[in-house]
Design an enzyme around this catalytic site. Structure first.
Site, PDB file in Angstrom:
ATOM      1  NE  ARG A  18      11.034 -45.915  -8.955  1.00 28.52           N
ATOM      2  CZ  ARG A  18      10.196 -46.824  -9.438  1.00 28.52           C
ATOM      3  NH1 ARG A  18       9.203 -47.282  -8.699  1.00 28.52           N
ATOM      4  NH2 ARG A  18      10.342 -47.274 -10.673  1.00 28.52           N
ATOM      5  CG  ASP A  33       7.361 -33.575  11.833  1.00 28.25           C
ATOM      6  OD1 ASP A  33       8.461 -33.797  12.357  1.00 28.25           O
ATOM      7  OD2 ASP A  33       7.219 -32.919  10.782  1.00 28.25           O
ATOM      8  CE1 TYR A  62       9.587 -25.773   6.543  1.00 26.43           C
ATOM      9  CE2 TYR A  62       8.735 -27.737   5.469  1.00 26.43           C
ATOM     10  CZ  TYR A  62       9.487 -26.582   5.434  1.00 26.43           C
ATOM     11  OH  TYR A  62      10.146 -26.240   4.283  1.00 26.43           O
ATOM     12  CE  LYS A  69      14.991 -28.950   8.583  1.00 28.58           C
ATOM     13  NZ  LYS A  69      14.274 -29.665   7.582  1.00 28.58           N
TER      14      LYS A  69
HETATM   15  N1  LCS Z   1       8.878 -31.404   9.460  1.00 26.77           N
HETATM   16  C1  LCS Z   1       9.469 -30.417  10.133  1.00 26.77           C
HETATM   17  C2  LCS Z   1       9.154 -30.233  11.586  1.00 26.77           C
HETATM   18  C3  LCS Z   1      10.341 -29.546   9.480  1.00 26.77           C
HETATM   19  O1  LCS Z   1      10.911 -28.574  10.200  1.00 26.77           O
HETATM   20  C4  LCS Z   1      10.585 -29.717   8.104  1.00 26.77           C
HETATM   21  C5  LCS Z   1      11.493 -28.815   7.350  1.00 26.77           C
HETATM   22  C6  LCS Z   1       9.939 -30.769   7.438  1.00 26.77           C
HETATM   23  C7  LCS Z   1       9.112 -31.602   8.144  1.00 26.77           C
HETATM   24  C8  LCS Z   1      10.165 -31.037   5.975  1.00 26.77           C
HETATM   25  O2  LCS Z   1      11.387 -31.660   5.803  1.00 26.77           O
HETATM   26  P1  LCS Z   1      12.324 -31.547   4.516  1.00 26.77           P
HETATM   27  O3  LCS Z   1      11.517 -31.976   3.344  1.00 26.77           O
HETATM   28  O4  LCS Z   1      12.746 -30.127   4.387  1.00 26.77           O
HETATM   29  O5  LCS Z   1      13.438 -32.489   4.811  1.00 26.77           O
HETATM   30  N2  LCS Z   1      11.817 -27.638   8.018  1.00 26.77           N
HETATM   31  C9  LCS Z   1      12.515 -26.631   7.538  1.00 26.77           C
HETATM   32  C10 LCS Z   1      12.721 -25.418   8.224  1.00 26.77           C
HETATM   33  O6  LCS Z   1      12.273 -25.104   9.313  1.00 26.77           O
HETATM   34  N3  LCS Z   1      13.487 -24.635   7.474  1.00 26.77           N
HETATM   35  O7  LCS Z   1      13.788 -25.189   6.283  1.00 26.77           O
HETATM   36  C11 LCS Z   1      13.169 -26.511   6.216  1.00 26.77           C
END
Ligand code: LCS
Length: 399
Positions: A64, A189, A117, A214
């Site tokens: 951790r 971001d 998001y 992603k």
């Molecule tokens: N920032 C962006 C721009 C994102 O598109 C997402 C998730 C996150 C942060 C959060 O990341 P995660 O915790 O899911 O790794 N975007 C998603 C979307 O557009 N569809 O499903 C998840």
């Protein structure tokens, strides 16, 4: 323990190597970073353990709080982003939440761009107010709106560019000059561009973060996040906030991201090339009223895109003339594209932001940020582009 014959169970647990401390280690020069699938690390002595805990000596002791596979990923991402240090987390949301909690305290304020998001927006409007952290979302396509919103309680500005799902941009350099002047941190971001196409830190931001789920991972098989920023800030984040909040990445997921990084440039080039062709196809389609793609001249911030980004990436948003019903039919008719959320995968994914990723926005908020009922989001993958266009064309005929 040469004098004693150990039992089967003891040897099964500890292995011969650990028990025979004199065994010579054969040097291993693995091409792929090994996965250190270990929760804990043995100390050489009680004194060394105490020194590591006291922070007087560097060393791994509990995953951790650090693991060699995580470190390899963090160092590589820091290098690619042009930052001093990196921190890998269990998800993109863990990256956002941990970083903001480390920068802002109860009673303080965050200024954010208004198109985010959906999960980030929910964190901002539901969870942070419970911690007495206020988030004010503004239309950041005009940096003056950010300047106006910053007050004496503001600790940081958070922007997402290009934004999910409408590909709205924020001028990072212009916002950075405001945050510098006001003495607040700027967090970007950078999920949609990745460090291959955009480097927020070089444009003046303090932190760049990613949903590594992603493009960094790229294959739709991992959930993870990454933060890159100044060494002292990342050190504090790691020592205090990640330790306490616990949203750490697993060694195996860190390894998947290290593997993903090896092909990031070629994937990004192909995502962009396919997306450019599809964006053009959609622009001329009679059932489509509008297409948002940063490399199209019709994008309202085309000049900024060309200045700030080195490539468009694979994300497209488009609006169907037939509204929600047309979108429903389109999404149910595709055969190569997959009806799924997430993005940045090798597979082309299609989804409806208003009822899926952005359902946490109220109808008024959706209207304000331009996420209409007819808006469809496409994450263009690495398939043969002709097959994707054929698929979209046949699906469009059914709406
Ligand atoms: N920032 C962006 C721009 C994102 O598109 C997402 C998730 C996150 C942060 C959060 O990341 P995660 O915790 O899911 O790794 N975007 C998603 C979307 O557009 N569809 O499903 C998840």
């Amino acid at each position: 323990m040469k004098e004693r014959k150990l039992g089967f169970a003891t040897i099964a647990v500890h292995g011969k190597k650990r028990l025979d401390k004199h065994e010579t280690q054969i040097p291993i020069r693995a091409l792929s970073t090994p996965i250190f699938q270990s929760s804990t690390f043995a100390f050489e002595s009680a004194e060394q353990g105490a020194a590591i805990f006291a922070g007087e000596q560097e060393g791994y002791y509990y995953t951790r709080l650090g693991n060699p596979t995580q470190t390899a990923l963090e160092n590589e991402m820091a290098f690619l982003e042009g930052g001093e240090a990196g921190l890998a987390t269990a998800s993109g949301m863990a990256a956002t939440a941990t970083l903001i909690i480390s920068l802002a305290r109860s009673g303080e304020k965050v200024v954010a761009s208004d198109t985010l998001y959906g999960g980030t927006h929910q964190l901002f409007v539901n969870t942070f107010p419970r911690l007495n952290i206020e988030v004010q979302e503004v239309d950041a396509s005009d940096p003056q709106n950010i300047e106006r919103a910053i007050d004496e309680r503001t600790r940081l500005v958070f922007i997402e560019t290009p934004a999910n799902p409408t590909l709205k941009l924020v001028d990072i350099e212009a916002v950075a000059s405001i945050t510098r002047k006001q003495g607040v941190a700027l967090v970007v971001d950078n999920t949609f561009c990745t460090p291959y196409y955009q480097n927020p830190l070089e444009l003046g931001a303090d932190y760049s973060l990613h949903s590594a789920t992603k493009y960094i991972g790229g294959h739709g098989d991992t959930v993870a996040g990454i933060i890159v920023g100044p060494a002292d800030g990342i050190k504090q984040l790691k020592k205090e906030f990640l330790r306490d909040l616990g949203g750490v990445i697993s060694p195996f997921n860190a390894w998947l991201l290290l593997r993903g990084l090896k092909t990031l440039p070629v994937r990004m080039e192909k995502h962009s090339e396919n997306a450019m062709e599809i964006a053009q196809f959609l622009s001329f389609h009679p059932k489509v009223s509008r297409v948002w793609f940063p490399w199209l001249r019709t994008h309202p911030q085309y000049e900024l895109a060309k200045r700030q980004m080195r490539g468009p990436g694979g994300m497209i948003a488009f609006e169907l003339k037939g509204g929600r019903e047309a979108g429903r039919k389109l999404m149910n008719s595709v055969e190569v594209c997959v009806l799924a959320v997430s993005l940045g995968d090798v597979d082309t994914l299609i989804q409806h932001p208003a009822t899926m990723t952005h359902c946490g926005y109220t109808p008024e908020e959706l209207e304000e940020v331009g996420i209409t009922e007819g808006l469809v989001r496409l994450s263009v993958g690495l398939e043969d582009v002709d097959d994707l266009i054929y698929d979209l064309r046949q699906a469009m005929k059914r709406i």
